[in-house]
Every structure is written in C-alpha cells, then in structure tokens.
Design a protein around this motif. Sequence first.
Motif, mmCIF file in Angstrom:
data_model
loop_
_atom_site.group_PDB
_atom_site.id
_atom_site.type_symbol
_atom_site.label_atom_id
_atom_site.label_comp_id
_atom_site.label_asym_id
_atom_site.label_seq_id
_atom_site.Cartn_x
_atom_site.Cartn_y
_atom_site.Cartn_z
ATOM 1 N N PRO A 164 15.392 -1.435 13.291
ATOM 2 C CA PRO A 164 15.484 -0.849 11.943
ATOM 3 C C PRO A 164 14.276 0.033 11.629
ATOM 4 O O PRO A 164 13.151 -0.226 12.078
ATOM 5 N N LEU A 165 14.529 1.071 10.833
ATOM 6 C CA LEU A 165 13.460 1.997 10.479
ATOM 7 C C LEU A 165 12.323 1.294 9.747
ATOM 8 O O LEU A 165 11.143 1.591 9.976
ATOM 9 N N LEU A 166 12.658 0.375 8.852
ATOM 10 C CA LEU A 166 11.618 -0.333 8.110
ATOM 11 C C LEU A 166 10.743 -1.166 9.039
ATOM 12 O O LEU A 166 9.534 -1.283 8.828
ATOM 13 N N THR A 167 11.343 -1.718 10.083
ATOM 14 C CA THR A 167 10.555 -2.476 11.060
ATOM 15 C C THR A 167 9.621 -1.555 11.823
ATOM 16 O O THR A 167 8.439 -1.878 12.034
ATOM 17 N N LEU A 168 10.130 -0.407 12.250
ATOM 18 C CA LEU A 168 9.287 0.569 12.939
ATOM 19 C C LEU A 168 8.139 1.039 12.048
ATOM 20 O O LEU A 168 6.996 1.165 12.505
ATOM 21 N N GLU A 169 8.446 1.280 10.784
ATOM 22 C CA GLU A 169 7.416 1.727 9.855
ATOM 23 C C GLU A 169 6.364 0.643 9.652
ATOM 24 O O GLU A 169 5.149 0.925 9.649
ATOM 25 N N ARG A 170 6.807 -0.601 9.526
ATOM 26 C CA ARG A 170 5.863 -1.705 9.339
ATOM 27 C C ARG A 170 4.960 -1.866 10.562
ATOM 28 O O ARG A 170 3.746 -2.054 10.436
ATOM 29 N N LEU A 171 5.543 -1.761 11.755
ATOM 30 C CA LEU A 171 4.752 -1.859 12.977
ATOM 31 C C LEU A 171 3.752 -0.714 13.078
ATOM 32 O O LEU A 171 2.601 -0.903 13.496
ATOM 33 N N THR A 172 4.186 0.486 12.701
ATOM 34 C CA THR A 172 3.293 1.653 12.759
ATOM 35 C C THR A 172 2.047 1.421 11.933
ATOM 36 O O THR A 172 0.912 1.638 12.392
ATOM 37 N N LEU A 223 -4.814 4.561 2.160
ATOM 38 C CA LEU A 223 -4.864 4.604 0.701
ATOM 39 C C LEU A 223 -3.586 5.199 0.130
ATOM 40 O O LEU A 223 -3.020 4.689 -0.854
ATOM 41 N N GLY A 224 -3.118 6.287 0.744
ATOM 42 C CA GLY A 224 -1.872 6.895 0.282
ATOM 43 C C GLY A 224 -0.689 5.965 0.439
ATOM 44 O O GLY A 224 0.221 5.939 -0.413
ATOM 45 N N ARG A 225 -0.686 5.177 1.510
ATOM 46 C CA ARG A 225 0.378 4.189 1.721
ATOM 47 C C ARG A 225 0.329 3.104 0.653
ATOM 48 O O ARG A 225 1.358 2.711 0.098
ATOM 49 N N ALA A 226 -0.892 2.606 0.355
ATOM 50 C CA ALA A 226 -1.038 1.505 -0.594
ATOM 51 C C ALA A 226 -0.825 1.945 -2.040
ATOM 52 O O ALA A 226 -0.193 1.229 -2.831
ATOM 53 N N GLY A 229 2.654 5.003 -1.845
ATOM 54 C CA GLY A 229 3.856 4.705 -1.072
ATOM 55 C C GLY A 229 4.210 5.748 -0.032
ATOM 56 O O GLY A 229 5.393 5.973 0.242
ATOM 57 N N TRP A 230 3.210 6.396 0.572
ATOM 58 C CA TRP A 230 3.497 7.400 1.587
ATOM 59 C C TRP A 230 4.277 6.784 2.740
ATOM 60 O O TRP A 230 3.981 5.684 3.214
ATOM 61 N N ARG A 231 5.277 7.505 3.190
ATOM 62 C CA ARG A 231 6.085 7.040 4.303
ATOM 63 C C ARG A 231 6.787 8.232 4.942
ATOM 64 O O ARG A 231 6.661 9.359 4.480
ATOM 65 N N GLY A 232 7.504 7.966 6.011
ATOM 66 C CA GLY A 232 8.282 9.016 6.648
ATOM 67 C C GLY A 232 7.430 10.118 7.229
ATOM 68 O O GLY A 232 6.354 9.903 7.780
ATOM 69 N N ARG A 233 7.925 11.351 7.094
ATOM 70 C CA ARG A 233 7.280 12.489 7.730
ATOM 71 C C ARG A 233 5.891 12.778 7.163
ATOM 72 O O ARG A 233 4.994 13.206 7.899
ATOM 73 N N LYS A 234 5.706 12.564 5.849
ATOM 74 C CA LYS A 234 4.386 12.809 5.272
ATOM 75 C C LYS A 234 3.343 11.900 5.904
ATOM 76 O O LYS A 234 2.267 12.360 6.320
ATOM 77 N N ALA A 235 3.643 10.621 5.997
ATOM 78 C CA ALA A 235 2.704 9.683 6.615
ATOM 79 C C ALA A 235 2.490 10.008 8.092
ATOM 80 O O ALA A 235 1.371 9.920 8.603
#
Length: 265
Positions: A164-172, A223-226, A229-235
């Motif tokens: 799942p994408l959310l799992t990949l994002e969390r691992l990243t 900081l941007g993530r926390a 909520g930065w995610r996806g291509r921006k992150a």
Amino acid sequence: MILPSASLAGWLLAGAAALAYGLAAGAAARTGGTRSPWAMAPAWALHAAALAWGLLGSVPHFGFAPALSMTAWLVLTAYAVERQLFPQMRARAVLSALGAAAVILAAAFPGRALHVSASPWLALHLTLGIACYGLFAAAVIHAWLMGRAERQMRQAAELSSSLPLLTLERLTFRFVAAGFVLLSATLAAGWLFSEVLYGRAWRWDHKAVFSVLAWITFAVLLLGRARFGWRGRKAARVLYAGAALLLLAYAGSRFVMEVVLERAA
C-alpha cells in the motif's frame, strides 16, 4: 597519472558479486520477483566479501567508490529484511543492477590507502557517515517505489508492488528520520572532535558545506511533514534534493580529489 585499481583478488570478488547480482535479476525477471526469496543471498555475501577485502586487506583502501558500494550493500540489507516483513515488495531487478554497478565501481576506484596512524575514532565516524548514506539511500528507493506506484494507479496499470502507498510512505519517512539522527550525530562529532579525528580544527570546506545544506534540507522535510502534512511528489522532491546534496558532500568531493585532480596531476 595511472589511477589505483583493486588487486586481482578484489577484482575476482567484485566480478563474482556482479555475476551473482545478474543471476538474481534474471531470476526476478522470470518469476516476477515472487519466488526465490534468497536469490540475492550469494550476491549479498560476495559483495560483503569484496568490501571486507578492500577495507581489511594487506593495503586497506577507502574512497568515494567503496563508500557508494557500502551504501548499496546497506540498502540491499534493508531490502532483504523488508522482504521478510513485506513479501509483496518487488525491487530486486533494480537493486541488483545497483549492487552490481557499485561493486564494480569500487574495484575500479578503490580509493586511497588508509594511514595506520589515523585516529581509531575515525573508523566510527566513517561508519556513522556510511550508515547515514545507507538510510537516506533506502529512503530514496522507497520514494521512487512510491512515485512509481502513484503513476501506475493514475494510468490504471497493474501495480509492480502490491504494498500500500501509505505503507511505502511510512517506511520512507522512517528511513529519513533515522538517517537524520545519524547525520546529526556525524556532523556533531565532526564539529566537536575534528582535531581528534582529522588532526585539525573544523573548517568550512566543500564537504562541510554540502553536509550542512543536506541537514537543513532534511530538517525542512521532516518539519514540513509534521507541521504541514507534506507527502507525495512534494516530499519526494525535497528528499531527492537533500540526498543529492549529501551525495556531493562526501562521495562528490572525494571523486574530485581521487579521480579528477589525480588525473590532472
């Protein structure tokens, strides 16, 4: 000037590792990466032997290419562990090519001989730095897998990985956070104990400047993530920028010193 190269034994180990990586990639192409979970084990072991020979041989060497080779080996180690937790993760072909290229590059450019008079703490400092490289490289691989999965979803294509994408994002971001901690420790050690490690006070050379810029970039990303909520291509873009700066910090500067300047001498 003739640049140094690995010994015959080093070349044999590197060639065997590259061949084993090629066989692992071929097995992944035939089975879709769903079978032979231990197909990369021989390549991983031979890669480790090639690294050990370069670092512990009769004339230990280290430089930009061994650093990249060790980084690739750490990424492959992380992938092997993750495959046990997430069998659906499929990146063996790409990582096999990365491992083969890295081990051959390290044989072609083994770096400079290590001085026996160097501080014993220097090895710990280098280990922290390489571990930091490995964690951020793993984060980049996961971000790439995440971007590939997003593109396939938009195109309604079959996903190369069912993770799942959310799992990949969390691992990243777990890899980014761990790498940031190690990078902070590496910079702090270099700043506070530079005279012990290198026999001179801290100075703002290319390596220091790029390392600090990378640290700032990763701090902004976390900081941007926390906060936002930065995610996806921006992150991912910020992560790639920070990884590029970190690559220039050690591997890039050492490449210039070992290859460009030596060749021009």
